[in-house]
Write an enzyme that holds these catalytic residues in place. Structure first.
Site, PDB file in Angstrom:
ATOM      1  N   CYS A 193     -56.041   2.912-152.876  1.00 24.48           N
ATOM      2  CA  CYS A 193     -55.528   3.104-154.148  1.00 24.48           C
ATOM      3  C   CYS A 193     -54.853   4.780-154.179  1.00 24.48           C
ATOM      4  O   CYS A 193     -53.609   4.641-153.909  1.00 24.48           O
ATOM      5  CB  CYS A 193     -56.580   3.531-155.467  1.00 24.48           C
ATOM      6  SG  CYS A 193     -55.779   3.272-157.160  1.00 24.48           S
TER       7      CYS A 193
ATOM      8  N   HIS B 254     -59.776  -1.930-154.839  1.00 23.21           N
ATOM      9  CA  HIS B 254     -60.823  -0.935-154.750  1.00 23.21           C
ATOM     10  C   HIS B 254     -61.949  -1.636-153.862  1.00 23.21           C
ATOM     11  O   HIS B 254     -62.817  -2.239-154.696  1.00 23.21           O
ATOM     12  CB  HIS B 254     -61.555  -0.476-156.006  1.00 23.21           C
ATOM     13  CG  HIS B 254     -60.498   0.508-156.605  1.00 23.21           C
ATOM     14  ND1 HIS B 254     -60.903   2.099-156.224  1.00 23.21           N
ATOM     15  CD2 HIS B 254     -59.580   0.714-157.283  1.00 23.21           C
ATOM     16  CE1 HIS B 254     -59.696   2.742-157.013  1.00 23.21           C
ATOM     17  NE2 HIS B 254     -59.305   2.019-157.652  1.00 23.21           N
TER      18      HIS B 254
ATOM     19  N   GLU C 129     -64.046  -0.506-151.906  1.00 17.93           N
ATOM     20  CA  GLU C 129     -65.447   0.012-151.551  1.00 17.93           C
ATOM     21  C   GLU C 129     -66.316  -0.420-152.792  1.00 17.93           C
ATOM     22  O   GLU C 129     -67.577   0.016-152.558  1.00 17.93           O
ATOM     23  CB  GLU C 129     -65.200   1.821-151.840  1.00 17.93           C
ATOM     24  CG  GLU C 129     -64.620   2.130-153.609  1.00 17.93           C
ATOM     25  CD  GLU C 129     -63.457   1.862-153.821  1.00 17.93           C
ATOM     26  OE1 GLU C 129     -63.336   2.372-155.113  1.00 17.93           O
ATOM     27  OE2 GLU C 129     -62.829   1.358-153.266  1.00 17.93           O
TER      28      GLU C 129
END
Length: 255
Positions: free
Chosen positions: A112, A218, A220
């Site tokens: 990001c 994202h 993660e």
């Protein structure tokens, strides 16, 4: 004694906690690194100190540039708008990490804001806000009225480009997307790895580098249950592991 796991340096962001300035990293990034076999260390903005930076980086096997509440300073890419969410110290450290990773072939994974830093570092520019451009139609921004876990749900496809690093994974995947800023002009020596169906650049890589990849979504959040997220973190840690097996003394001698 040398750690058995590769050491992954994660850049910190400035935050206020109970009204006090804090250097912080969301735990999900630390958990993702740990889950896939790395040892996370957190780098505050003071790590950019030139007198100690090279010695510190000689211990590092990989770099993770995280997403953030803040945005890259407009002056970094020649823009003049007023940025209401700056973190100038993070900018300084991230650009220094990118420089070191490029010069010394250190594996680097950018998420990001990290992707945006990567693009700007290599001379690219950003849309400060993709919404008024009229160029994109996918839902790239979260609905902040919904609970956090719902905001991070997958929302649109990414179309993976042929001939890139991600092509070994597949041709299309469904990702989460929470960003107002986006790539405008691509940086020098960067390759587009994936786009959204509306054309917005969703992933990039540095040509002629073992592993320097940035994604706009994202991974993660779903590091342990989404196949593309697992692929990205696994490849990142595997490249860091290869560097880990090179004696630190040899790495340091290159600086």
């Amino acid at each position: 004694m040398k750690p058995t796991r590769p050491i992954i340096a994660i850049v910190c962001c400035h935050k206020l906690v109970d009204g006090q300035p804090t250097q912080a990293v969301y735990q999900k990034y630390i958990d993702a690194v740990q889950y896939h076999g790395g040892n996370a260390i957190l780098l505050p903005y003071t790590a950019a100190d030139d007198s100690n930076f090279s010695a510190l980086m000689s211990l590092v096997d990989g770099v993770l540039l995280t997403g953030s509440y803040s945005n890259v300073a407009p002056a970094r890419y020649g823009a003049t708008h007023i940025e209401d969410k700056p973190d100038l110290n993070r900018d300084t450290l991230s650009f220094q990490l990118l420089d070191y990773a490029k010069m010394h072939d250190v594996p680097l994974f950018a998420v990001c804001r990290g992707l945006q830093e990567m693009n700007v570092y290599f001379g690219g520019t950003l849309h400060p806000d993709w919404r008024p451009t009229g160029l994109f139609y996918e839902q790239h921004l979260e609905d902040s009225s919904r609970p956090i876990e719902e905001q991070y749900q997958t929302i649109h496809d990414v179309l993976i480009e042929e001939g890139g690093y991600l092509a070994s994974f597949g041709q299309k995947w469904h990702v989460n997307s929470l960003h107002k800023q986006a790539i405008d002009r691509l940086g020098d020596s960067l390759q587009i790895e994936a786009r959204a169906p509306d054309g917005l650049v969703e992933a990039i890589s540095l040509s002629q580098h073992p592993f320097m990849i940035g994604v706009q979504w994202h991974p993660e959040v779903s590091y342990d249950n989404d196949e593309l997220s697992k692929f990205l973190f696994r490849e990142f840690i595997n490249h860091a592991r290869k560097r880990h097996h090179t004696p630190y003394q040899a790495q340091a001698s290159q600086t």
